[in-house]
Design a protein around this motif. Structure first.
Motif, PDB file in Angstrom:
ATOM      1  N   LYS A   2     -29.478  -7.523 -31.825  1.00  0.00           N
ATOM      2  CA  LYS A   2     -30.266  -6.844 -30.779  1.00  0.00           C
ATOM      3  C   LYS A   2     -30.072  -7.546 -29.433  1.00  0.00           C
ATOM      4  N   ARG A   3     -30.215  -6.739 -28.356  1.00  0.00           N
ATOM      5  CA  ARG A   3     -29.993  -7.277 -27.007  1.00  0.00           C
ATOM      6  C   ARG A   3     -31.175  -6.937 -26.098  1.00  0.00           C
ATOM      7  N   ILE A   4     -31.664  -7.961 -25.422  1.00  0.00           N
ATOM      8  CA  ILE A   4     -32.766  -7.754 -24.462  1.00  0.00           C
ATOM      9  C   ILE A   4     -32.342  -8.286 -23.092  1.00  0.00           C
ATOM     10  N   LYS A  24     -34.885 -16.155 -31.931  1.00  0.00           N
ATOM     11  CA  LYS A  24     -34.835 -15.191 -33.046  1.00  0.00           C
ATOM     12  C   LYS A  24     -33.417 -14.674 -33.264  1.00  0.00           C
ATOM     13  N   GLY A  25     -32.460 -15.167 -32.450  1.00  0.00           N
ATOM     14  CA  GLY A  25     -31.062 -14.758 -32.628  1.00  0.00           C
ATOM     15  C   GLY A  25     -30.663 -13.526 -31.837  1.00  0.00           C
ATOM     16  N   TRP A  26     -31.551 -13.065 -30.914  1.00  0.00           N
ATOM     17  CA  TRP A  26     -31.185 -11.919 -30.078  1.00  0.00           C
ATOM     18  C   TRP A  26     -30.192 -12.377 -29.011  1.00  0.00           C
ATOM     19  N   ARG A  27     -29.346 -11.448 -28.510  1.00  0.00           N
ATOM     20  CA  ARG A  27     -28.585 -11.715 -27.290  1.00  0.00           C
ATOM     21  C   ARG A  27     -29.497 -11.405 -26.113  1.00  0.00           C
ATOM     22  N   VAL A  28     -29.500 -12.299 -25.129  1.00  0.00           N
ATOM     23  CA  VAL A  28     -30.485 -12.203 -24.050  1.00  0.00           C
ATOM     24  C   VAL A  28     -29.776 -12.251 -22.688  1.00  0.00           C
ATOM     25  N   GLY A  29     -30.010 -11.248 -21.868  1.00  0.00           N
ATOM     26  CA  GLY A  29     -29.508 -11.235 -20.490  1.00  0.00           C
ATOM     27  C   GLY A  29     -30.660 -11.599 -19.570  1.00  0.00           C
ATOM     28  N   LEU A  48     -25.503 -16.813 -26.884  1.00  0.00           N
ATOM     29  CA  LEU A  48     -26.523 -15.759 -26.900  1.00  0.00           C
ATOM     30  C   LEU A  48     -26.920 -15.276 -25.508  1.00  0.00           C
ATOM     31  N   VAL A  49     -26.780 -16.150 -24.507  1.00  0.00           N
ATOM     32  CA  VAL A  49     -27.378 -15.847 -23.197  1.00  0.00           C
ATOM     33  C   VAL A  49     -26.319 -15.555 -22.129  1.00  0.00           C
ATOM     34  N   GLU A  50     -26.532 -14.494 -21.368  1.00  0.00           N
ATOM     35  CA  GLU A  50     -25.746 -14.184 -20.160  1.00  0.00           C
ATOM     36  C   GLU A  50     -26.724 -14.181 -18.998  1.00  0.00           C
ATOM     37  N   TYR A  51     -26.272 -14.595 -17.817  1.00  0.00           N
ATOM     38  CA  TYR A  51     -27.201 -14.528 -16.692  1.00  0.00           C
ATOM     39  C   TYR A  51     -26.545 -13.963 -15.447  1.00  0.00           C
ATOM     40  N   GLY A  74     -24.288  -4.275 -23.609  1.00  0.00           N
ATOM     41  CA  GLY A  74     -25.273  -3.207 -23.788  1.00  0.00           C
ATOM     42  C   GLY A  74     -26.678  -3.769 -23.903  1.00  0.00           C
ATOM     43  N   MET A  75     -27.653  -2.853 -24.047  1.00  0.00           N
ATOM     44  CA  MET A  75     -29.060  -3.299 -24.004  1.00  0.00           C
ATOM     45  C   MET A  75     -29.905  -2.415 -24.919  1.00  0.00           C
ATOM     46  N   ASP A  76     -30.740  -3.058 -25.726  1.00  0.00           N
ATOM     47  CA  ASP A  76     -31.697  -2.316 -26.566  1.00  0.00           C
ATOM     48  C   ASP A  76     -33.083  -2.309 -25.929  1.00  0.00           C
TER      49      ASP A  76
END
Ligand code: NAP
Length: 247
Positions: A2-4, A24-29, A48-51, A74-76
């Motif tokens: 999942k991506r937030i 929690k293992g999400w990909r996070v922007g 996991l993290v992009e900024y 992408g984004m959920d």
């Protein structure tokens, strides 16, 4: 995975929520104006993290947000956490303008960009969330632009919910309305009643996002207070001494 995407993740609630989803293992922007804290979080979770450095009041902000979403693959879930707020009983023009530019104009630019992304990607999880405030329940004399801007934000979310239905979109919307939480937003010289810690508030916010709550007042004590506030008629409210005192 999942991506937030969280706008306003360089400090306070946004940063703690970003850390929680990354754990929690999400990909996070993540996005905000200050690069250093964003880069620090990215360096701690490089997979996991992009900024992206974004000033939400800048006309370039929507395209920068789209670049961040692309970089994340992408984004959920989208979370608008960025906001400013100051008590301003003197109604200093500069403070009022900055608050309205950030919390209204910048807010709309960010949630509109997220909305349009979800419209183009109907098969995703598609959750649009924002941190507004209990301050939007009533006009607050000590913080006119802040309380009015938060009312604007909640109304904007309702408008987007209706627009999503009119457009045949599958989109869930979450309006997170916290009471006082000890972050940089508050003036440390003031005493705030029913003040919550970030550690107390953030799990409740994360749960509200995960459970797709439509409106989540943080926390239960503040929920009860808001119910009482709503019952107070205007002629009594304007006589109510809604004011924090100095420590
Ligand atoms: N703390 C409370 O008591 C409380 C209560 C109710 C609601 N809220 C709401 O919760 C949200 C988060 O606030 P917080 O308490 O966590 O305070 P905070 O620590 O001051 O965080 C505010 C965040 O917004 C970002 N931001 C501000 N202006 C921005 C701009 N023009 N462009 C991009 N990012 C911007 C800041 O990053 P940069 O400075 O790096 O840009 C920071 O990441 C706000 O919307 C606030 O209104 C807070």
């Amino acid at each position: 995975m999942k991506r937030i995407v969280i706008v306003g993740a360089s400090s306070g609630l946004g940063r703690a929520i970003a850390e929680s989803f990354a754990s929690k293992g999400w990909r996070v922007g993540i996005a905000a104006r200050r690069e250093e804290p964003l880069a620090l979080l990215q360096s701690r979770c490089p997979d996991l993290v992009e900024y992206k450095v974004i000033d939400i009041t800048d006309p370039a902000a929507p395209s920068l947000l789209n670049e961040l979403i692309d970089a994340l693959g992408g984004m959920d879930v989208f979370l608008q956490a960025a906001g400013v707020g100051k008590q301003n009983p003197e109604l200093t023009d500069e403070i009022e303008r900055k608050t309205l530019m950030t919390n209204c104009v910048g807010f709309a630019a960010m949630v509109d960009t997220a909305f349009n992304y979800f419209k183009k990607h109907p098969d995703g999880d598609n959750r649009l969330c924002a941190i507004t405030s209990v301050a939007g329940t009533k006009g607050l004399g000590m913080a006119a632009s802040y309380s009015a801007s938060k009312r604007f934000d909640s109304t904007y979310l309702t408008a987007l919910e209706q627009l999503a239905r009119l457009s045949g979109m599958k989109l869930s919307i979450t309006d997170i309305r916290p009471g006082f939480i000890a972050t940089d937003l508050l003036n440390p010289a003031n005493h705030y009643p029913m003040l919550m810690t970030v550690e107390h508030a953030v799990p409740l916010i994360v749960k509200a996002i995960e459970k797709r709550r439509r409106v989540a007042v943080i926390d239960r004590r503040w929920w009860w207070l808001v119910q009482v506030w709503k019952l107070i008629p205007r002629f009594l409210w304007v006589r109510f001494p809604a004011k924090t005192r100095k420590e």
